[in-house]
Write a protein that holds these residues in place. Structure first.
Motif, short mmCIF file in Angstrom:
data_model
loop_
_atom_site.label_atom_id
_atom_site.label_comp_id
_atom_site.label_asym_id
_atom_site.label_seq_id
_atom_site.Cartn_x
_atom_site.Cartn_y
_atom_site.Cartn_z
N LEU A 105 0.83 -1.21 0.00
CA LEU A 105 0.00 0.00 0.00
C LEU A 105 0.86 1.26 0.00
N ARG A 106 1.94 1.26 0.81
CA ARG A 106 2.85 2.42 0.82
C ARG A 106 3.49 2.60 -0.55
N LEU A 107 3.89 1.50 -1.17
CA LEU A 107 4.48 1.57 -2.50
C LEU A 107 3.48 2.16 -3.49
N ARG A 108 2.26 1.65 -3.48
CA ARG A 108 1.23 2.14 -4.39
C ARG A 108 0.97 3.63 -4.18
N ASP A 109 0.86 4.04 -2.93
CA ASP A 109 0.53 5.43 -2.63
C ASP A 109 1.66 6.40 -2.93
N ALA A 134 17.73 9.61 5.47
CA ALA A 134 17.21 8.24 5.40
C ALA A 134 18.32 7.20 5.49
N LYS A 135 19.53 7.59 5.11
CA LYS A 135 20.66 6.66 5.13
C LYS A 135 20.93 6.13 6.53
N LYS A 136 20.56 6.90 7.55
CA LYS A 136 20.79 6.45 8.92
C LYS A 136 20.07 5.13 9.23
N GLY A 137 18.96 4.88 8.51
CA GLY A 137 18.19 3.67 8.76
C GLY A 137 18.76 2.44 8.07
N GLY A 138 19.73 2.62 7.19
CA GLY A 138 20.30 1.49 6.47
C GLY A 138 20.12 1.66 4.97
N SER A 139 20.46 0.63 4.23
CA SER A 139 20.36 0.71 2.78
C SER A 139 18.95 0.36 2.32
N GLY A 140 18.67 0.66 1.08
CA GLY A 140 17.39 0.33 0.48
C GLY A 140 16.40 1.47 0.56
N PRO A 141 15.21 1.25 0.03
CA PRO A 141 14.18 2.29 0.03
C PRO A 141 13.57 2.43 1.42
N ARG A 142 14.22 3.15 2.28
CA ARG A 142 13.89 3.20 3.70
C ARG A 142 12.44 3.56 3.98
N TYR A 143 11.91 4.55 3.27
CA TYR A 143 10.54 4.98 3.56
C TYR A 143 9.53 3.93 3.11
N LEU A 144 9.82 3.23 2.05
CA LEU A 144 8.92 2.18 1.60
C LEU A 144 9.05 0.93 2.47
N MET A 145 10.15 0.83 3.19
CA MET A 145 10.36 -0.31 4.07
C MET A 145 9.76 -0.05 5.46
N GLY A 146 9.14 1.11 5.62
CA GLY A 146 8.46 1.39 6.88
C GLY A 146 9.06 2.51 7.70
N ASP A 147 10.26 2.98 7.37
CA ASP A 147 10.81 4.12 8.08
C ASP A 147 9.94 5.33 7.77
N THR A 148 9.93 6.28 8.69
CA THR A 148 9.19 7.52 8.43
C THR A 148 10.16 8.67 8.34
N PRO A 149 9.88 9.63 7.45
CA PRO A 149 10.75 10.80 7.34
C PRO A 149 10.75 11.57 8.66
N GLU A 150 11.91 12.09 9.02
CA GLU A 150 11.99 12.90 10.22
C GLU A 150 11.27 14.22 9.97
N ALA A 151 10.67 14.75 11.01
CA ALA A 151 9.93 16.02 10.87
C ALA A 151 10.89 17.17 10.72
#
Length: 151
Positions: A105-109, A134-151
């Motif tokens: 769903l996140r990917l679609r949206d 986002a790099k702090k969370g690791g490699s890959g598409p961090r936001y699509l993997m469930g990380d949230t952007p910092e405010a």
């Protein structure tokens, strides 16, 4: 062939639609455990038909072979699994499926925006990923993997 003699690999292949080589691979991965008859031929339990069917379905759900092996380890080895056994397994898989659905769903949206914002540190992602946070969370598409952007 008597049931006590088990199923030959060709019969199992015919019943499941799998190639003999695939059955041997799943055996090597510990997903099924045949025995050998006096002539050294593999013999399978009738329950292995359902086990292999489950493997094919679980792979479509996105489970890895180690995850599938773990799930199948909860099934009885000496008897055919009951409806209760399969219900218990189904309940365990719900969490995995819910997580996968949420990811899709996140990917679609976000698909019409920047696919995988944060994974490539593109300059035009400065709005959502300034200084490559986002790099702090690791490699890959961090936001699509469930990380949230910092405010």
């Amino acid at each position: 062939m008597a049931i006590s003699e088990g199923l030959a690999i060709g019969a199992l292949a015919s019943r499941t639609g799998l190639a003999v080589s695939a059955i041997r691979y799943y055996e090597a991965q510990g997903l099924i455990s045949p025995w050998r008859n006096a002539g050294g031929q593999r013999r399978y339990q009738r329950a292995d038909i359902r086990r292999l069917s489950f493997v094919m379905i679980a792979q479509q759900f996105g489970l890895s072979l180690p995850e599938i092996r773990e799930v199948l380890s909860g099934l009885p080895g000496q008897r055919t699994p009951t409806r209760e056994d399969w219900t218990r397994i189904s309940e365990k898989l719900r969490t995995h499926l819910d997580q996968r659905i949420n990811t899709l769903l996140r990917l679609r949206d976000n698909l019409d925006g920047c696919i995988g914002c944060g994974c490539l540190s593109l300059p035009n992602c400065a709005l959502y990923n300034p200084a490559d946070r986002a790099k702090k969370g690791g490699s890959g598409p961090r936001y699509l993997m469930g990380d949230t952007p910092e405010a």
